[in-house]
Design a protein around this motif. Structure first.
Motif, PDB file in Angstrom:
ATOM      1  N   CYS A 228       0.847  -1.207   0.000  1.00 59.43           N
ATOM      2  CA  CYS A 228       0.000   0.000   0.000  1.00 59.43           C
ATOM      3  C   CYS A 228       0.877   1.250   0.000  1.00 59.43           C
ATOM      4  CB  CYS A 228      -0.939   0.019   1.206  1.00 59.43           C
ATOM      5  SG  CYS A 228      -2.182  -1.265   1.145  1.00 59.43           S
ATOM      6  N   ALA A 229       1.938   1.193   0.810  1.00 63.32           N
ATOM      7  CA  ALA A 229       2.846   2.352   0.850  1.00 63.32           C
ATOM      8  C   ALA A 229       3.496   2.563  -0.521  1.00 63.32           C
ATOM      9  CB  ALA A 229       3.910   2.128   1.919  1.00 63.32           C
ATOM     10  N   ASN A 230       3.712   1.462  -1.251  1.00 62.42           N
ATOM     11  CA  ASN A 230       4.321   1.557  -2.591  1.00 62.42           C
ATOM     12  C   ASN A 230       3.301   1.870  -3.684  1.00 62.42           C
ATOM     13  OD1 ASN A 230       6.702   0.900  -1.420  1.00 62.42           O
ATOM     14  ND2 ASN A 230       6.726  -1.241  -2.091  1.00 62.42           N
ATOM     15  N   LYS A 231       2.083   2.227  -3.279  1.00 62.71           N
ATOM     16  CA  LYS A 231       0.996   2.591  -4.194  1.00 62.71           C
ATOM     17  C   LYS A 231       0.625   1.458  -5.148  1.00 62.71           C
ATOM     18  CE  LYS A 231       1.709   7.527  -4.133  1.00 62.71           C
ATOM     19  NZ  LYS A 231       1.962   8.726  -4.873  1.00 62.71           N
ATOM     20  N   VAL A 232       0.528   0.234  -4.609  1.00 62.46           N
ATOM     21  CA  VAL A 232       0.066  -0.885  -5.447  1.00 62.46           C
ATOM     22  C   VAL A 232      -1.360  -0.573  -5.928  1.00 62.46           C
ATOM     23  CG1 VAL A 232      -0.882  -2.198  -3.491  1.00 62.46           C
ATOM     24  CG2 VAL A 232      -0.141  -3.405  -5.540  1.00 62.46           C
ATOM     25  N   LYS A 233      -1.681  -0.998  -7.159  1.00 62.53           N
ATOM     26  CA  LYS A 233      -3.003  -0.647  -7.692  1.00 62.53           C
ATOM     27  C   LYS A 233      -4.078  -1.638  -7.242  1.00 62.53           C
ATOM     28  CE  LYS A 233      -1.574   2.053 -11.661  1.00 62.53           C
ATOM     29  NZ  LYS A 233      -1.890   3.359 -11.109  1.00 62.53           N
ATOM     30  N   ALA A 234      -3.704  -2.916  -7.206  1.00 62.55           N
ATOM     31  CA  ALA A 234      -4.712  -3.901  -6.795  1.00 62.55           C
ATOM     32  C   ALA A 234      -4.071  -5.063  -6.062  1.00 62.55           C
ATOM     33  CB  ALA A 234      -5.472  -4.416  -8.015  1.00 62.55           C
TER      34      ALA A 234
ATOM     35  N   LEU B 103     -15.663   1.155 -12.523  1.00 61.33           N
ATOM     36  CA  LEU B 103     -14.887   0.683 -13.660  1.00 61.33           C
ATOM     37  C   LEU B 103     -13.413   0.499 -13.269  1.00 61.33           C
ATOM     38  CD1 LEU B 103     -16.495   2.890 -16.446  1.00 61.33           C
ATOM     39  CD2 LEU B 103     -17.073   0.536 -15.791  1.00 61.33           C
ATOM     40  N   MET B 104     -12.896  -0.706 -13.617  1.00 58.20           N
ATOM     41  CA  MET B 104     -11.509  -1.033 -13.259  1.00 58.20           C
ATOM     42  C   MET B 104     -10.538   0.023 -13.749  1.00 58.20           C
ATOM     43  SD  MET B 104     -11.215  -3.836 -11.624  1.00 58.20           S
ATOM     44  CE  MET B 104     -11.670  -5.501 -11.444  1.00 58.20           C
ATOM     45  N   GLU B 105     -10.763   0.471 -15.013  1.00 60.34           N
ATOM     46  CA  GLU B 105      -9.795   1.432 -15.574  1.00 60.34           C
ATOM     47  C   GLU B 105      -9.795   2.737 -14.777  1.00 60.34           C
ATOM     48  OE1 GLU B 105     -12.302   0.106 -17.533  1.00 60.34           O
ATOM     49  OE2 GLU B 105     -13.218   1.661 -18.783  1.00 60.34           O
ATOM     50  N   ASP B 106     -10.930   3.072 -14.172  1.00 66.91           N
ATOM     51  CA  ASP B 106     -10.981   4.292 -13.363  1.00 66.91           C
ATOM     52  C   ASP B 106     -10.159   4.131 -12.087  1.00 66.91           C
ATOM     53  OD1 ASP B 106     -12.594   5.338 -15.271  1.00 66.91           O
ATOM     54  OD2 ASP B 106     -14.466   5.015 -14.156  1.00 66.91           O
ATOM     55  N   ILE B 107     -10.203   2.906 -11.531  1.00 69.08           N
ATOM     56  CA  ILE B 107      -9.390   2.669 -10.321  1.00 69.08           C
ATOM     57  C   ILE B 107      -7.918   2.728 -10.702  1.00 69.08           C
ATOM     58  CG2 ILE B 107      -8.833   1.075  -8.436  1.00 69.08           C
ATOM     59  CD1 ILE B 107     -11.571  -0.222  -8.824  1.00 69.08           C
TER      60      ILE B 107
ATOM     61  N   ALA C  75      -6.477   4.081 -13.265  1.00 76.69           N
ATOM     62  CA  ALA C  75      -5.990   5.359 -13.791  1.00 76.69           C
ATOM     63  C   ALA C  75      -5.814   6.399 -12.686  1.00 76.69           C
ATOM     64  CB  ALA C  75      -6.976   5.895 -14.828  1.00 76.69           C
ATOM     65  N   SER C  76      -6.457   6.149 -11.546  1.00 71.19           N
ATOM     66  CA  SER C  76      -6.409   7.175 -10.503  1.00 71.19           C
ATOM     67  C   SER C  76      -5.035   7.203  -9.843  1.00 71.19           C
ATOM     68  CB  SER C  76      -7.474   6.886  -9.449  1.00 71.19           C
ATOM     69  OG  SER C  76      -7.095   5.734  -8.747  1.00 71.19           O
ATOM     70  N   ASN C  77      -4.796   8.268  -9.123  1.00 71.20           N
ATOM     71  CA  ASN C  77      -3.453   8.445  -8.589  1.00 71.20           C
ATOM     72  C   ASN C  77      -3.336   7.866  -7.177  1.00 71.20           C
ATOM     73  OD1 ASN C  77      -0.899   9.232  -8.147  1.00 71.20           O
ATOM     74  ND2 ASN C  77      -1.417  11.352  -7.654  1.00 71.20           N
ATOM     75  N   GLY C  78      -2.771   6.665  -7.085  1.00 69.16           N
ATOM     76  CA  GLY C  78      -2.473   6.090  -5.761  1.00 69.16           C
ATOM     77  C   GLY C  78      -3.612   5.326  -5.108  1.00 69.16           C
ATOM     78  N   SER C  79      -4.734   5.174  -5.798  1.00 67.57           N
ATOM     79  CA  SER C  79      -5.827   4.400  -5.201  1.00 67.57           C
ATOM     80  C   SER C  79      -5.501   2.905  -5.247  1.00 67.57           C
ATOM     81  CB  SER C  79      -7.137   4.663  -5.930  1.00 67.57           C
ATOM     82  OG  SER C  79      -7.564   5.971  -5.661  1.00 67.57           O
ATOM     83  N   THR C  80      -6.088   2.168  -4.303  1.00 68.02           N
ATOM     84  CA  THR C  80      -5.826   0.725  -4.231  1.00 68.02           C
ATOM     85  C   THR C  80      -7.132  -0.047  -4.156  1.00 68.02           C
ATOM     86  OG1 THR C  80      -3.828   1.194  -2.950  1.00 68.02           O
ATOM     87  CG2 THR C  80      -4.614  -1.068  -2.908  1.00 68.02           C
ATOM     88  N   LEU C  81      -7.195  -1.097  -4.961  1.00 63.08           N
ATOM     89  CA  LEU C  81      -8.326  -2.020  -4.878  1.00 63.08           C
ATOM     90  C   LEU C  81      -7.846  -3.243  -4.107  1.00 63.08           C
ATOM     91  CD1 LEU C  81     -11.097  -3.223  -5.954  1.00 63.08           C
ATOM     92  CD2 LEU C  81      -9.752  -4.131  -7.844  1.00 63.08           C
TER      93      LEU C  81
END
Ligand SMILES: Nc1ncnc2c1ncn2[C@@H]1O[C@H](COP(=O)(O)OP(=O)(O)OP(=O)(O)O)[C@@H](O)[C@H]1O
Ligand SMILES: [Mg+2]
Length: 378
Positions: free
Chosen positions: A179-185, A280-284, A286-292
């Protein structure tokens, strides 16, 4: 619930044949006594589950006017069952299926859980359930129901993990680092009862300060449509405006994700559309630093998300941690009594590091501290 005295039938200790309270025991178990109970068939538990539900709904013990097992059996075979308040058709229907005489005609726990999930969801979000359940004698006493009626579409708040978590130190720090490394999912994968939800909740509580906003979504199959879930997420994000349709909801979620670093937890995902149709997955991505964060029993469900996803397999607990968890739920102390150590170790090994089994066995054996019962539990 404690008044039900399941597992405390005094005769059980004397003559070793009926376990639990006969009024809550399935007819086939009452008939076959010791043999059936040691086999522990799930169908018998389904019957007992229905009887416990009837106690909760009606506040009366089933067959409260008889004590004799023979009389109880006669009544069950004559198709007599406890009276239920007629205030929730779906729930009553489920209970009636669960206490059927023929064990093979009773639903399985998997299907019971799914139906209860749907019921809970409909009930809590205030969807159109004409006769939502209430407990006790008077509907006026059930203030919760009124509250839900006034605030339709309000979802239950997330109950972040307050329980002590055993082991998992490495796993938790690995996820925190991601999470600290800004993983996307992140996808937490493992069998039922291994602790995915517990880890997801612990992580959410732990990293929440790294994000501007968070949401926690329980995926329920055939339960809630994606528009309602999108609205729920917007509500968790404290967005005041309500979208009119799913397209508008997607647009609002997209602009929220652009502006806010967000962590979105999707629990118990069975197919990817349970996430993708809602936000939408691409919205997650594409966002800056959000994590699913998704939890699932089957890693295939999000394999189409590509390389953005970091899969974390949740492993069984090691033997030492398993023993600690088991003992905590058995007696809350550090050690087992000497005479139970050997058999206790075997029971813990048989649980294969599965926290759910360790908790259940520990709690179950709390009521049966005799060596003989422990050996039988193996
Ligand atoms: N590390 C742990 N320490 C203590 N208790 C745990 C731990 N992991 C799980 N548990 C307990 O075990 C039970 C099952 O855990 P959990 O619900 O997290 O499993 P799950 O993998 O999400 O299962 P499912 O696939 O059915 O959703 C819960 O009661 C939880 O409190
Ligand atoms: Mg879970």
């Amino acid at each position: 619930m404690s008044k039900i005295e399941v597992g405390r039938n005094s005769k059980a200790t004397e003559n070793n044949y009926i376990y639990g309270s006969p009024k809550y025991t399935a007819p086939e178990a009452l008939k076959n006594r010791f043999q059936t109970m040691t086999m522990c068939p799930f169908e018998a538990h389904v019957y007992s589950f229905a009887m416990i539900c009837s106690k909760i709904l009606s506040k009366k013990d089933p067959f409260h006017d008889v004590c004799d097992i023979k009389r109880i059996l006669e009544r069950i075979e004559k198709d007599e069952r406890p009276k239920l308040p007629s205030n929730c058709d779906d729930l009553i229907k489920l209970i009636k299926e669960c206490w059927r005489l023929n064990p093979l005609h009773r639903p399985k726990f998997a299907s019971i859980c799914e139906r209860l999930d749907i019921l809970k969801c409909k009930f809590l979000v205030g969807m159109n359930v004409p006769n939502a359940p209430y407990f006790g004698v008077s509907k006026n006493n059930y203030y919760q129901n009124e509250e839900f009626l006034q605030t339709p579409k309000k979802f239950p708040m997330v109950d972040l993990c307050n329980e002590e978590i055993f082991g998992r130190i490495q796993c938790l720090s690995q996820i925190k680092q991601q999470c600290a490394n800004k993983v996307k999912a992140l996808c937490l994968v493992g069998m039922g009862g291994i602790g995915k939800t517990t880890i997801a909740k612990t992580i959410l509580a732990d990293v929440i300060d790294m994000y501007d906003a968070s949401c926690f979504v329980e995926c329920i199959e055939n339960g809630v449509d994606c528009f309602t879930t999108s609205c729920n997420i917007l509500e968790q994000f404290k967005v005041k405006l309500k979208p009119n349709d799913i397209k508008e909801a997607h647009r609002m979620l997209k602009s929220f994700l652009i502006e806010n670093k967000t962590i979105l937890v999707f629990e118990n995902v069975k197919n990817q559309s349970q996430i993708g149709d809602v936000v939408l997955m691409e919205d997650i991505f594409a966002s800056n630093g959000s994590t699913l964060v998704a939890t699932t029993r089957d890693s295939k469900v999000i394999e189409h998300c590509g390389e953005e996803v970091c899969i974390i397999n949740i492993e069984e607990l090691d033997e030492e941690t398993s023993m600690k968890l088991f003992i905590t739920h058995f007696c809350g102390q550090e050690n087992l009594p000497n005479e139970l150590v050997e058999v206790g170790e075997k029971i813990v090994r048989a649980c294969n590091g599965l926290p759910l089994s360790l908790k259940v066995m520990g709690a179950f054996l709390r009521e049966n501290k005799r060596l003989r019962c422990w050996k039988r539990a193996l």
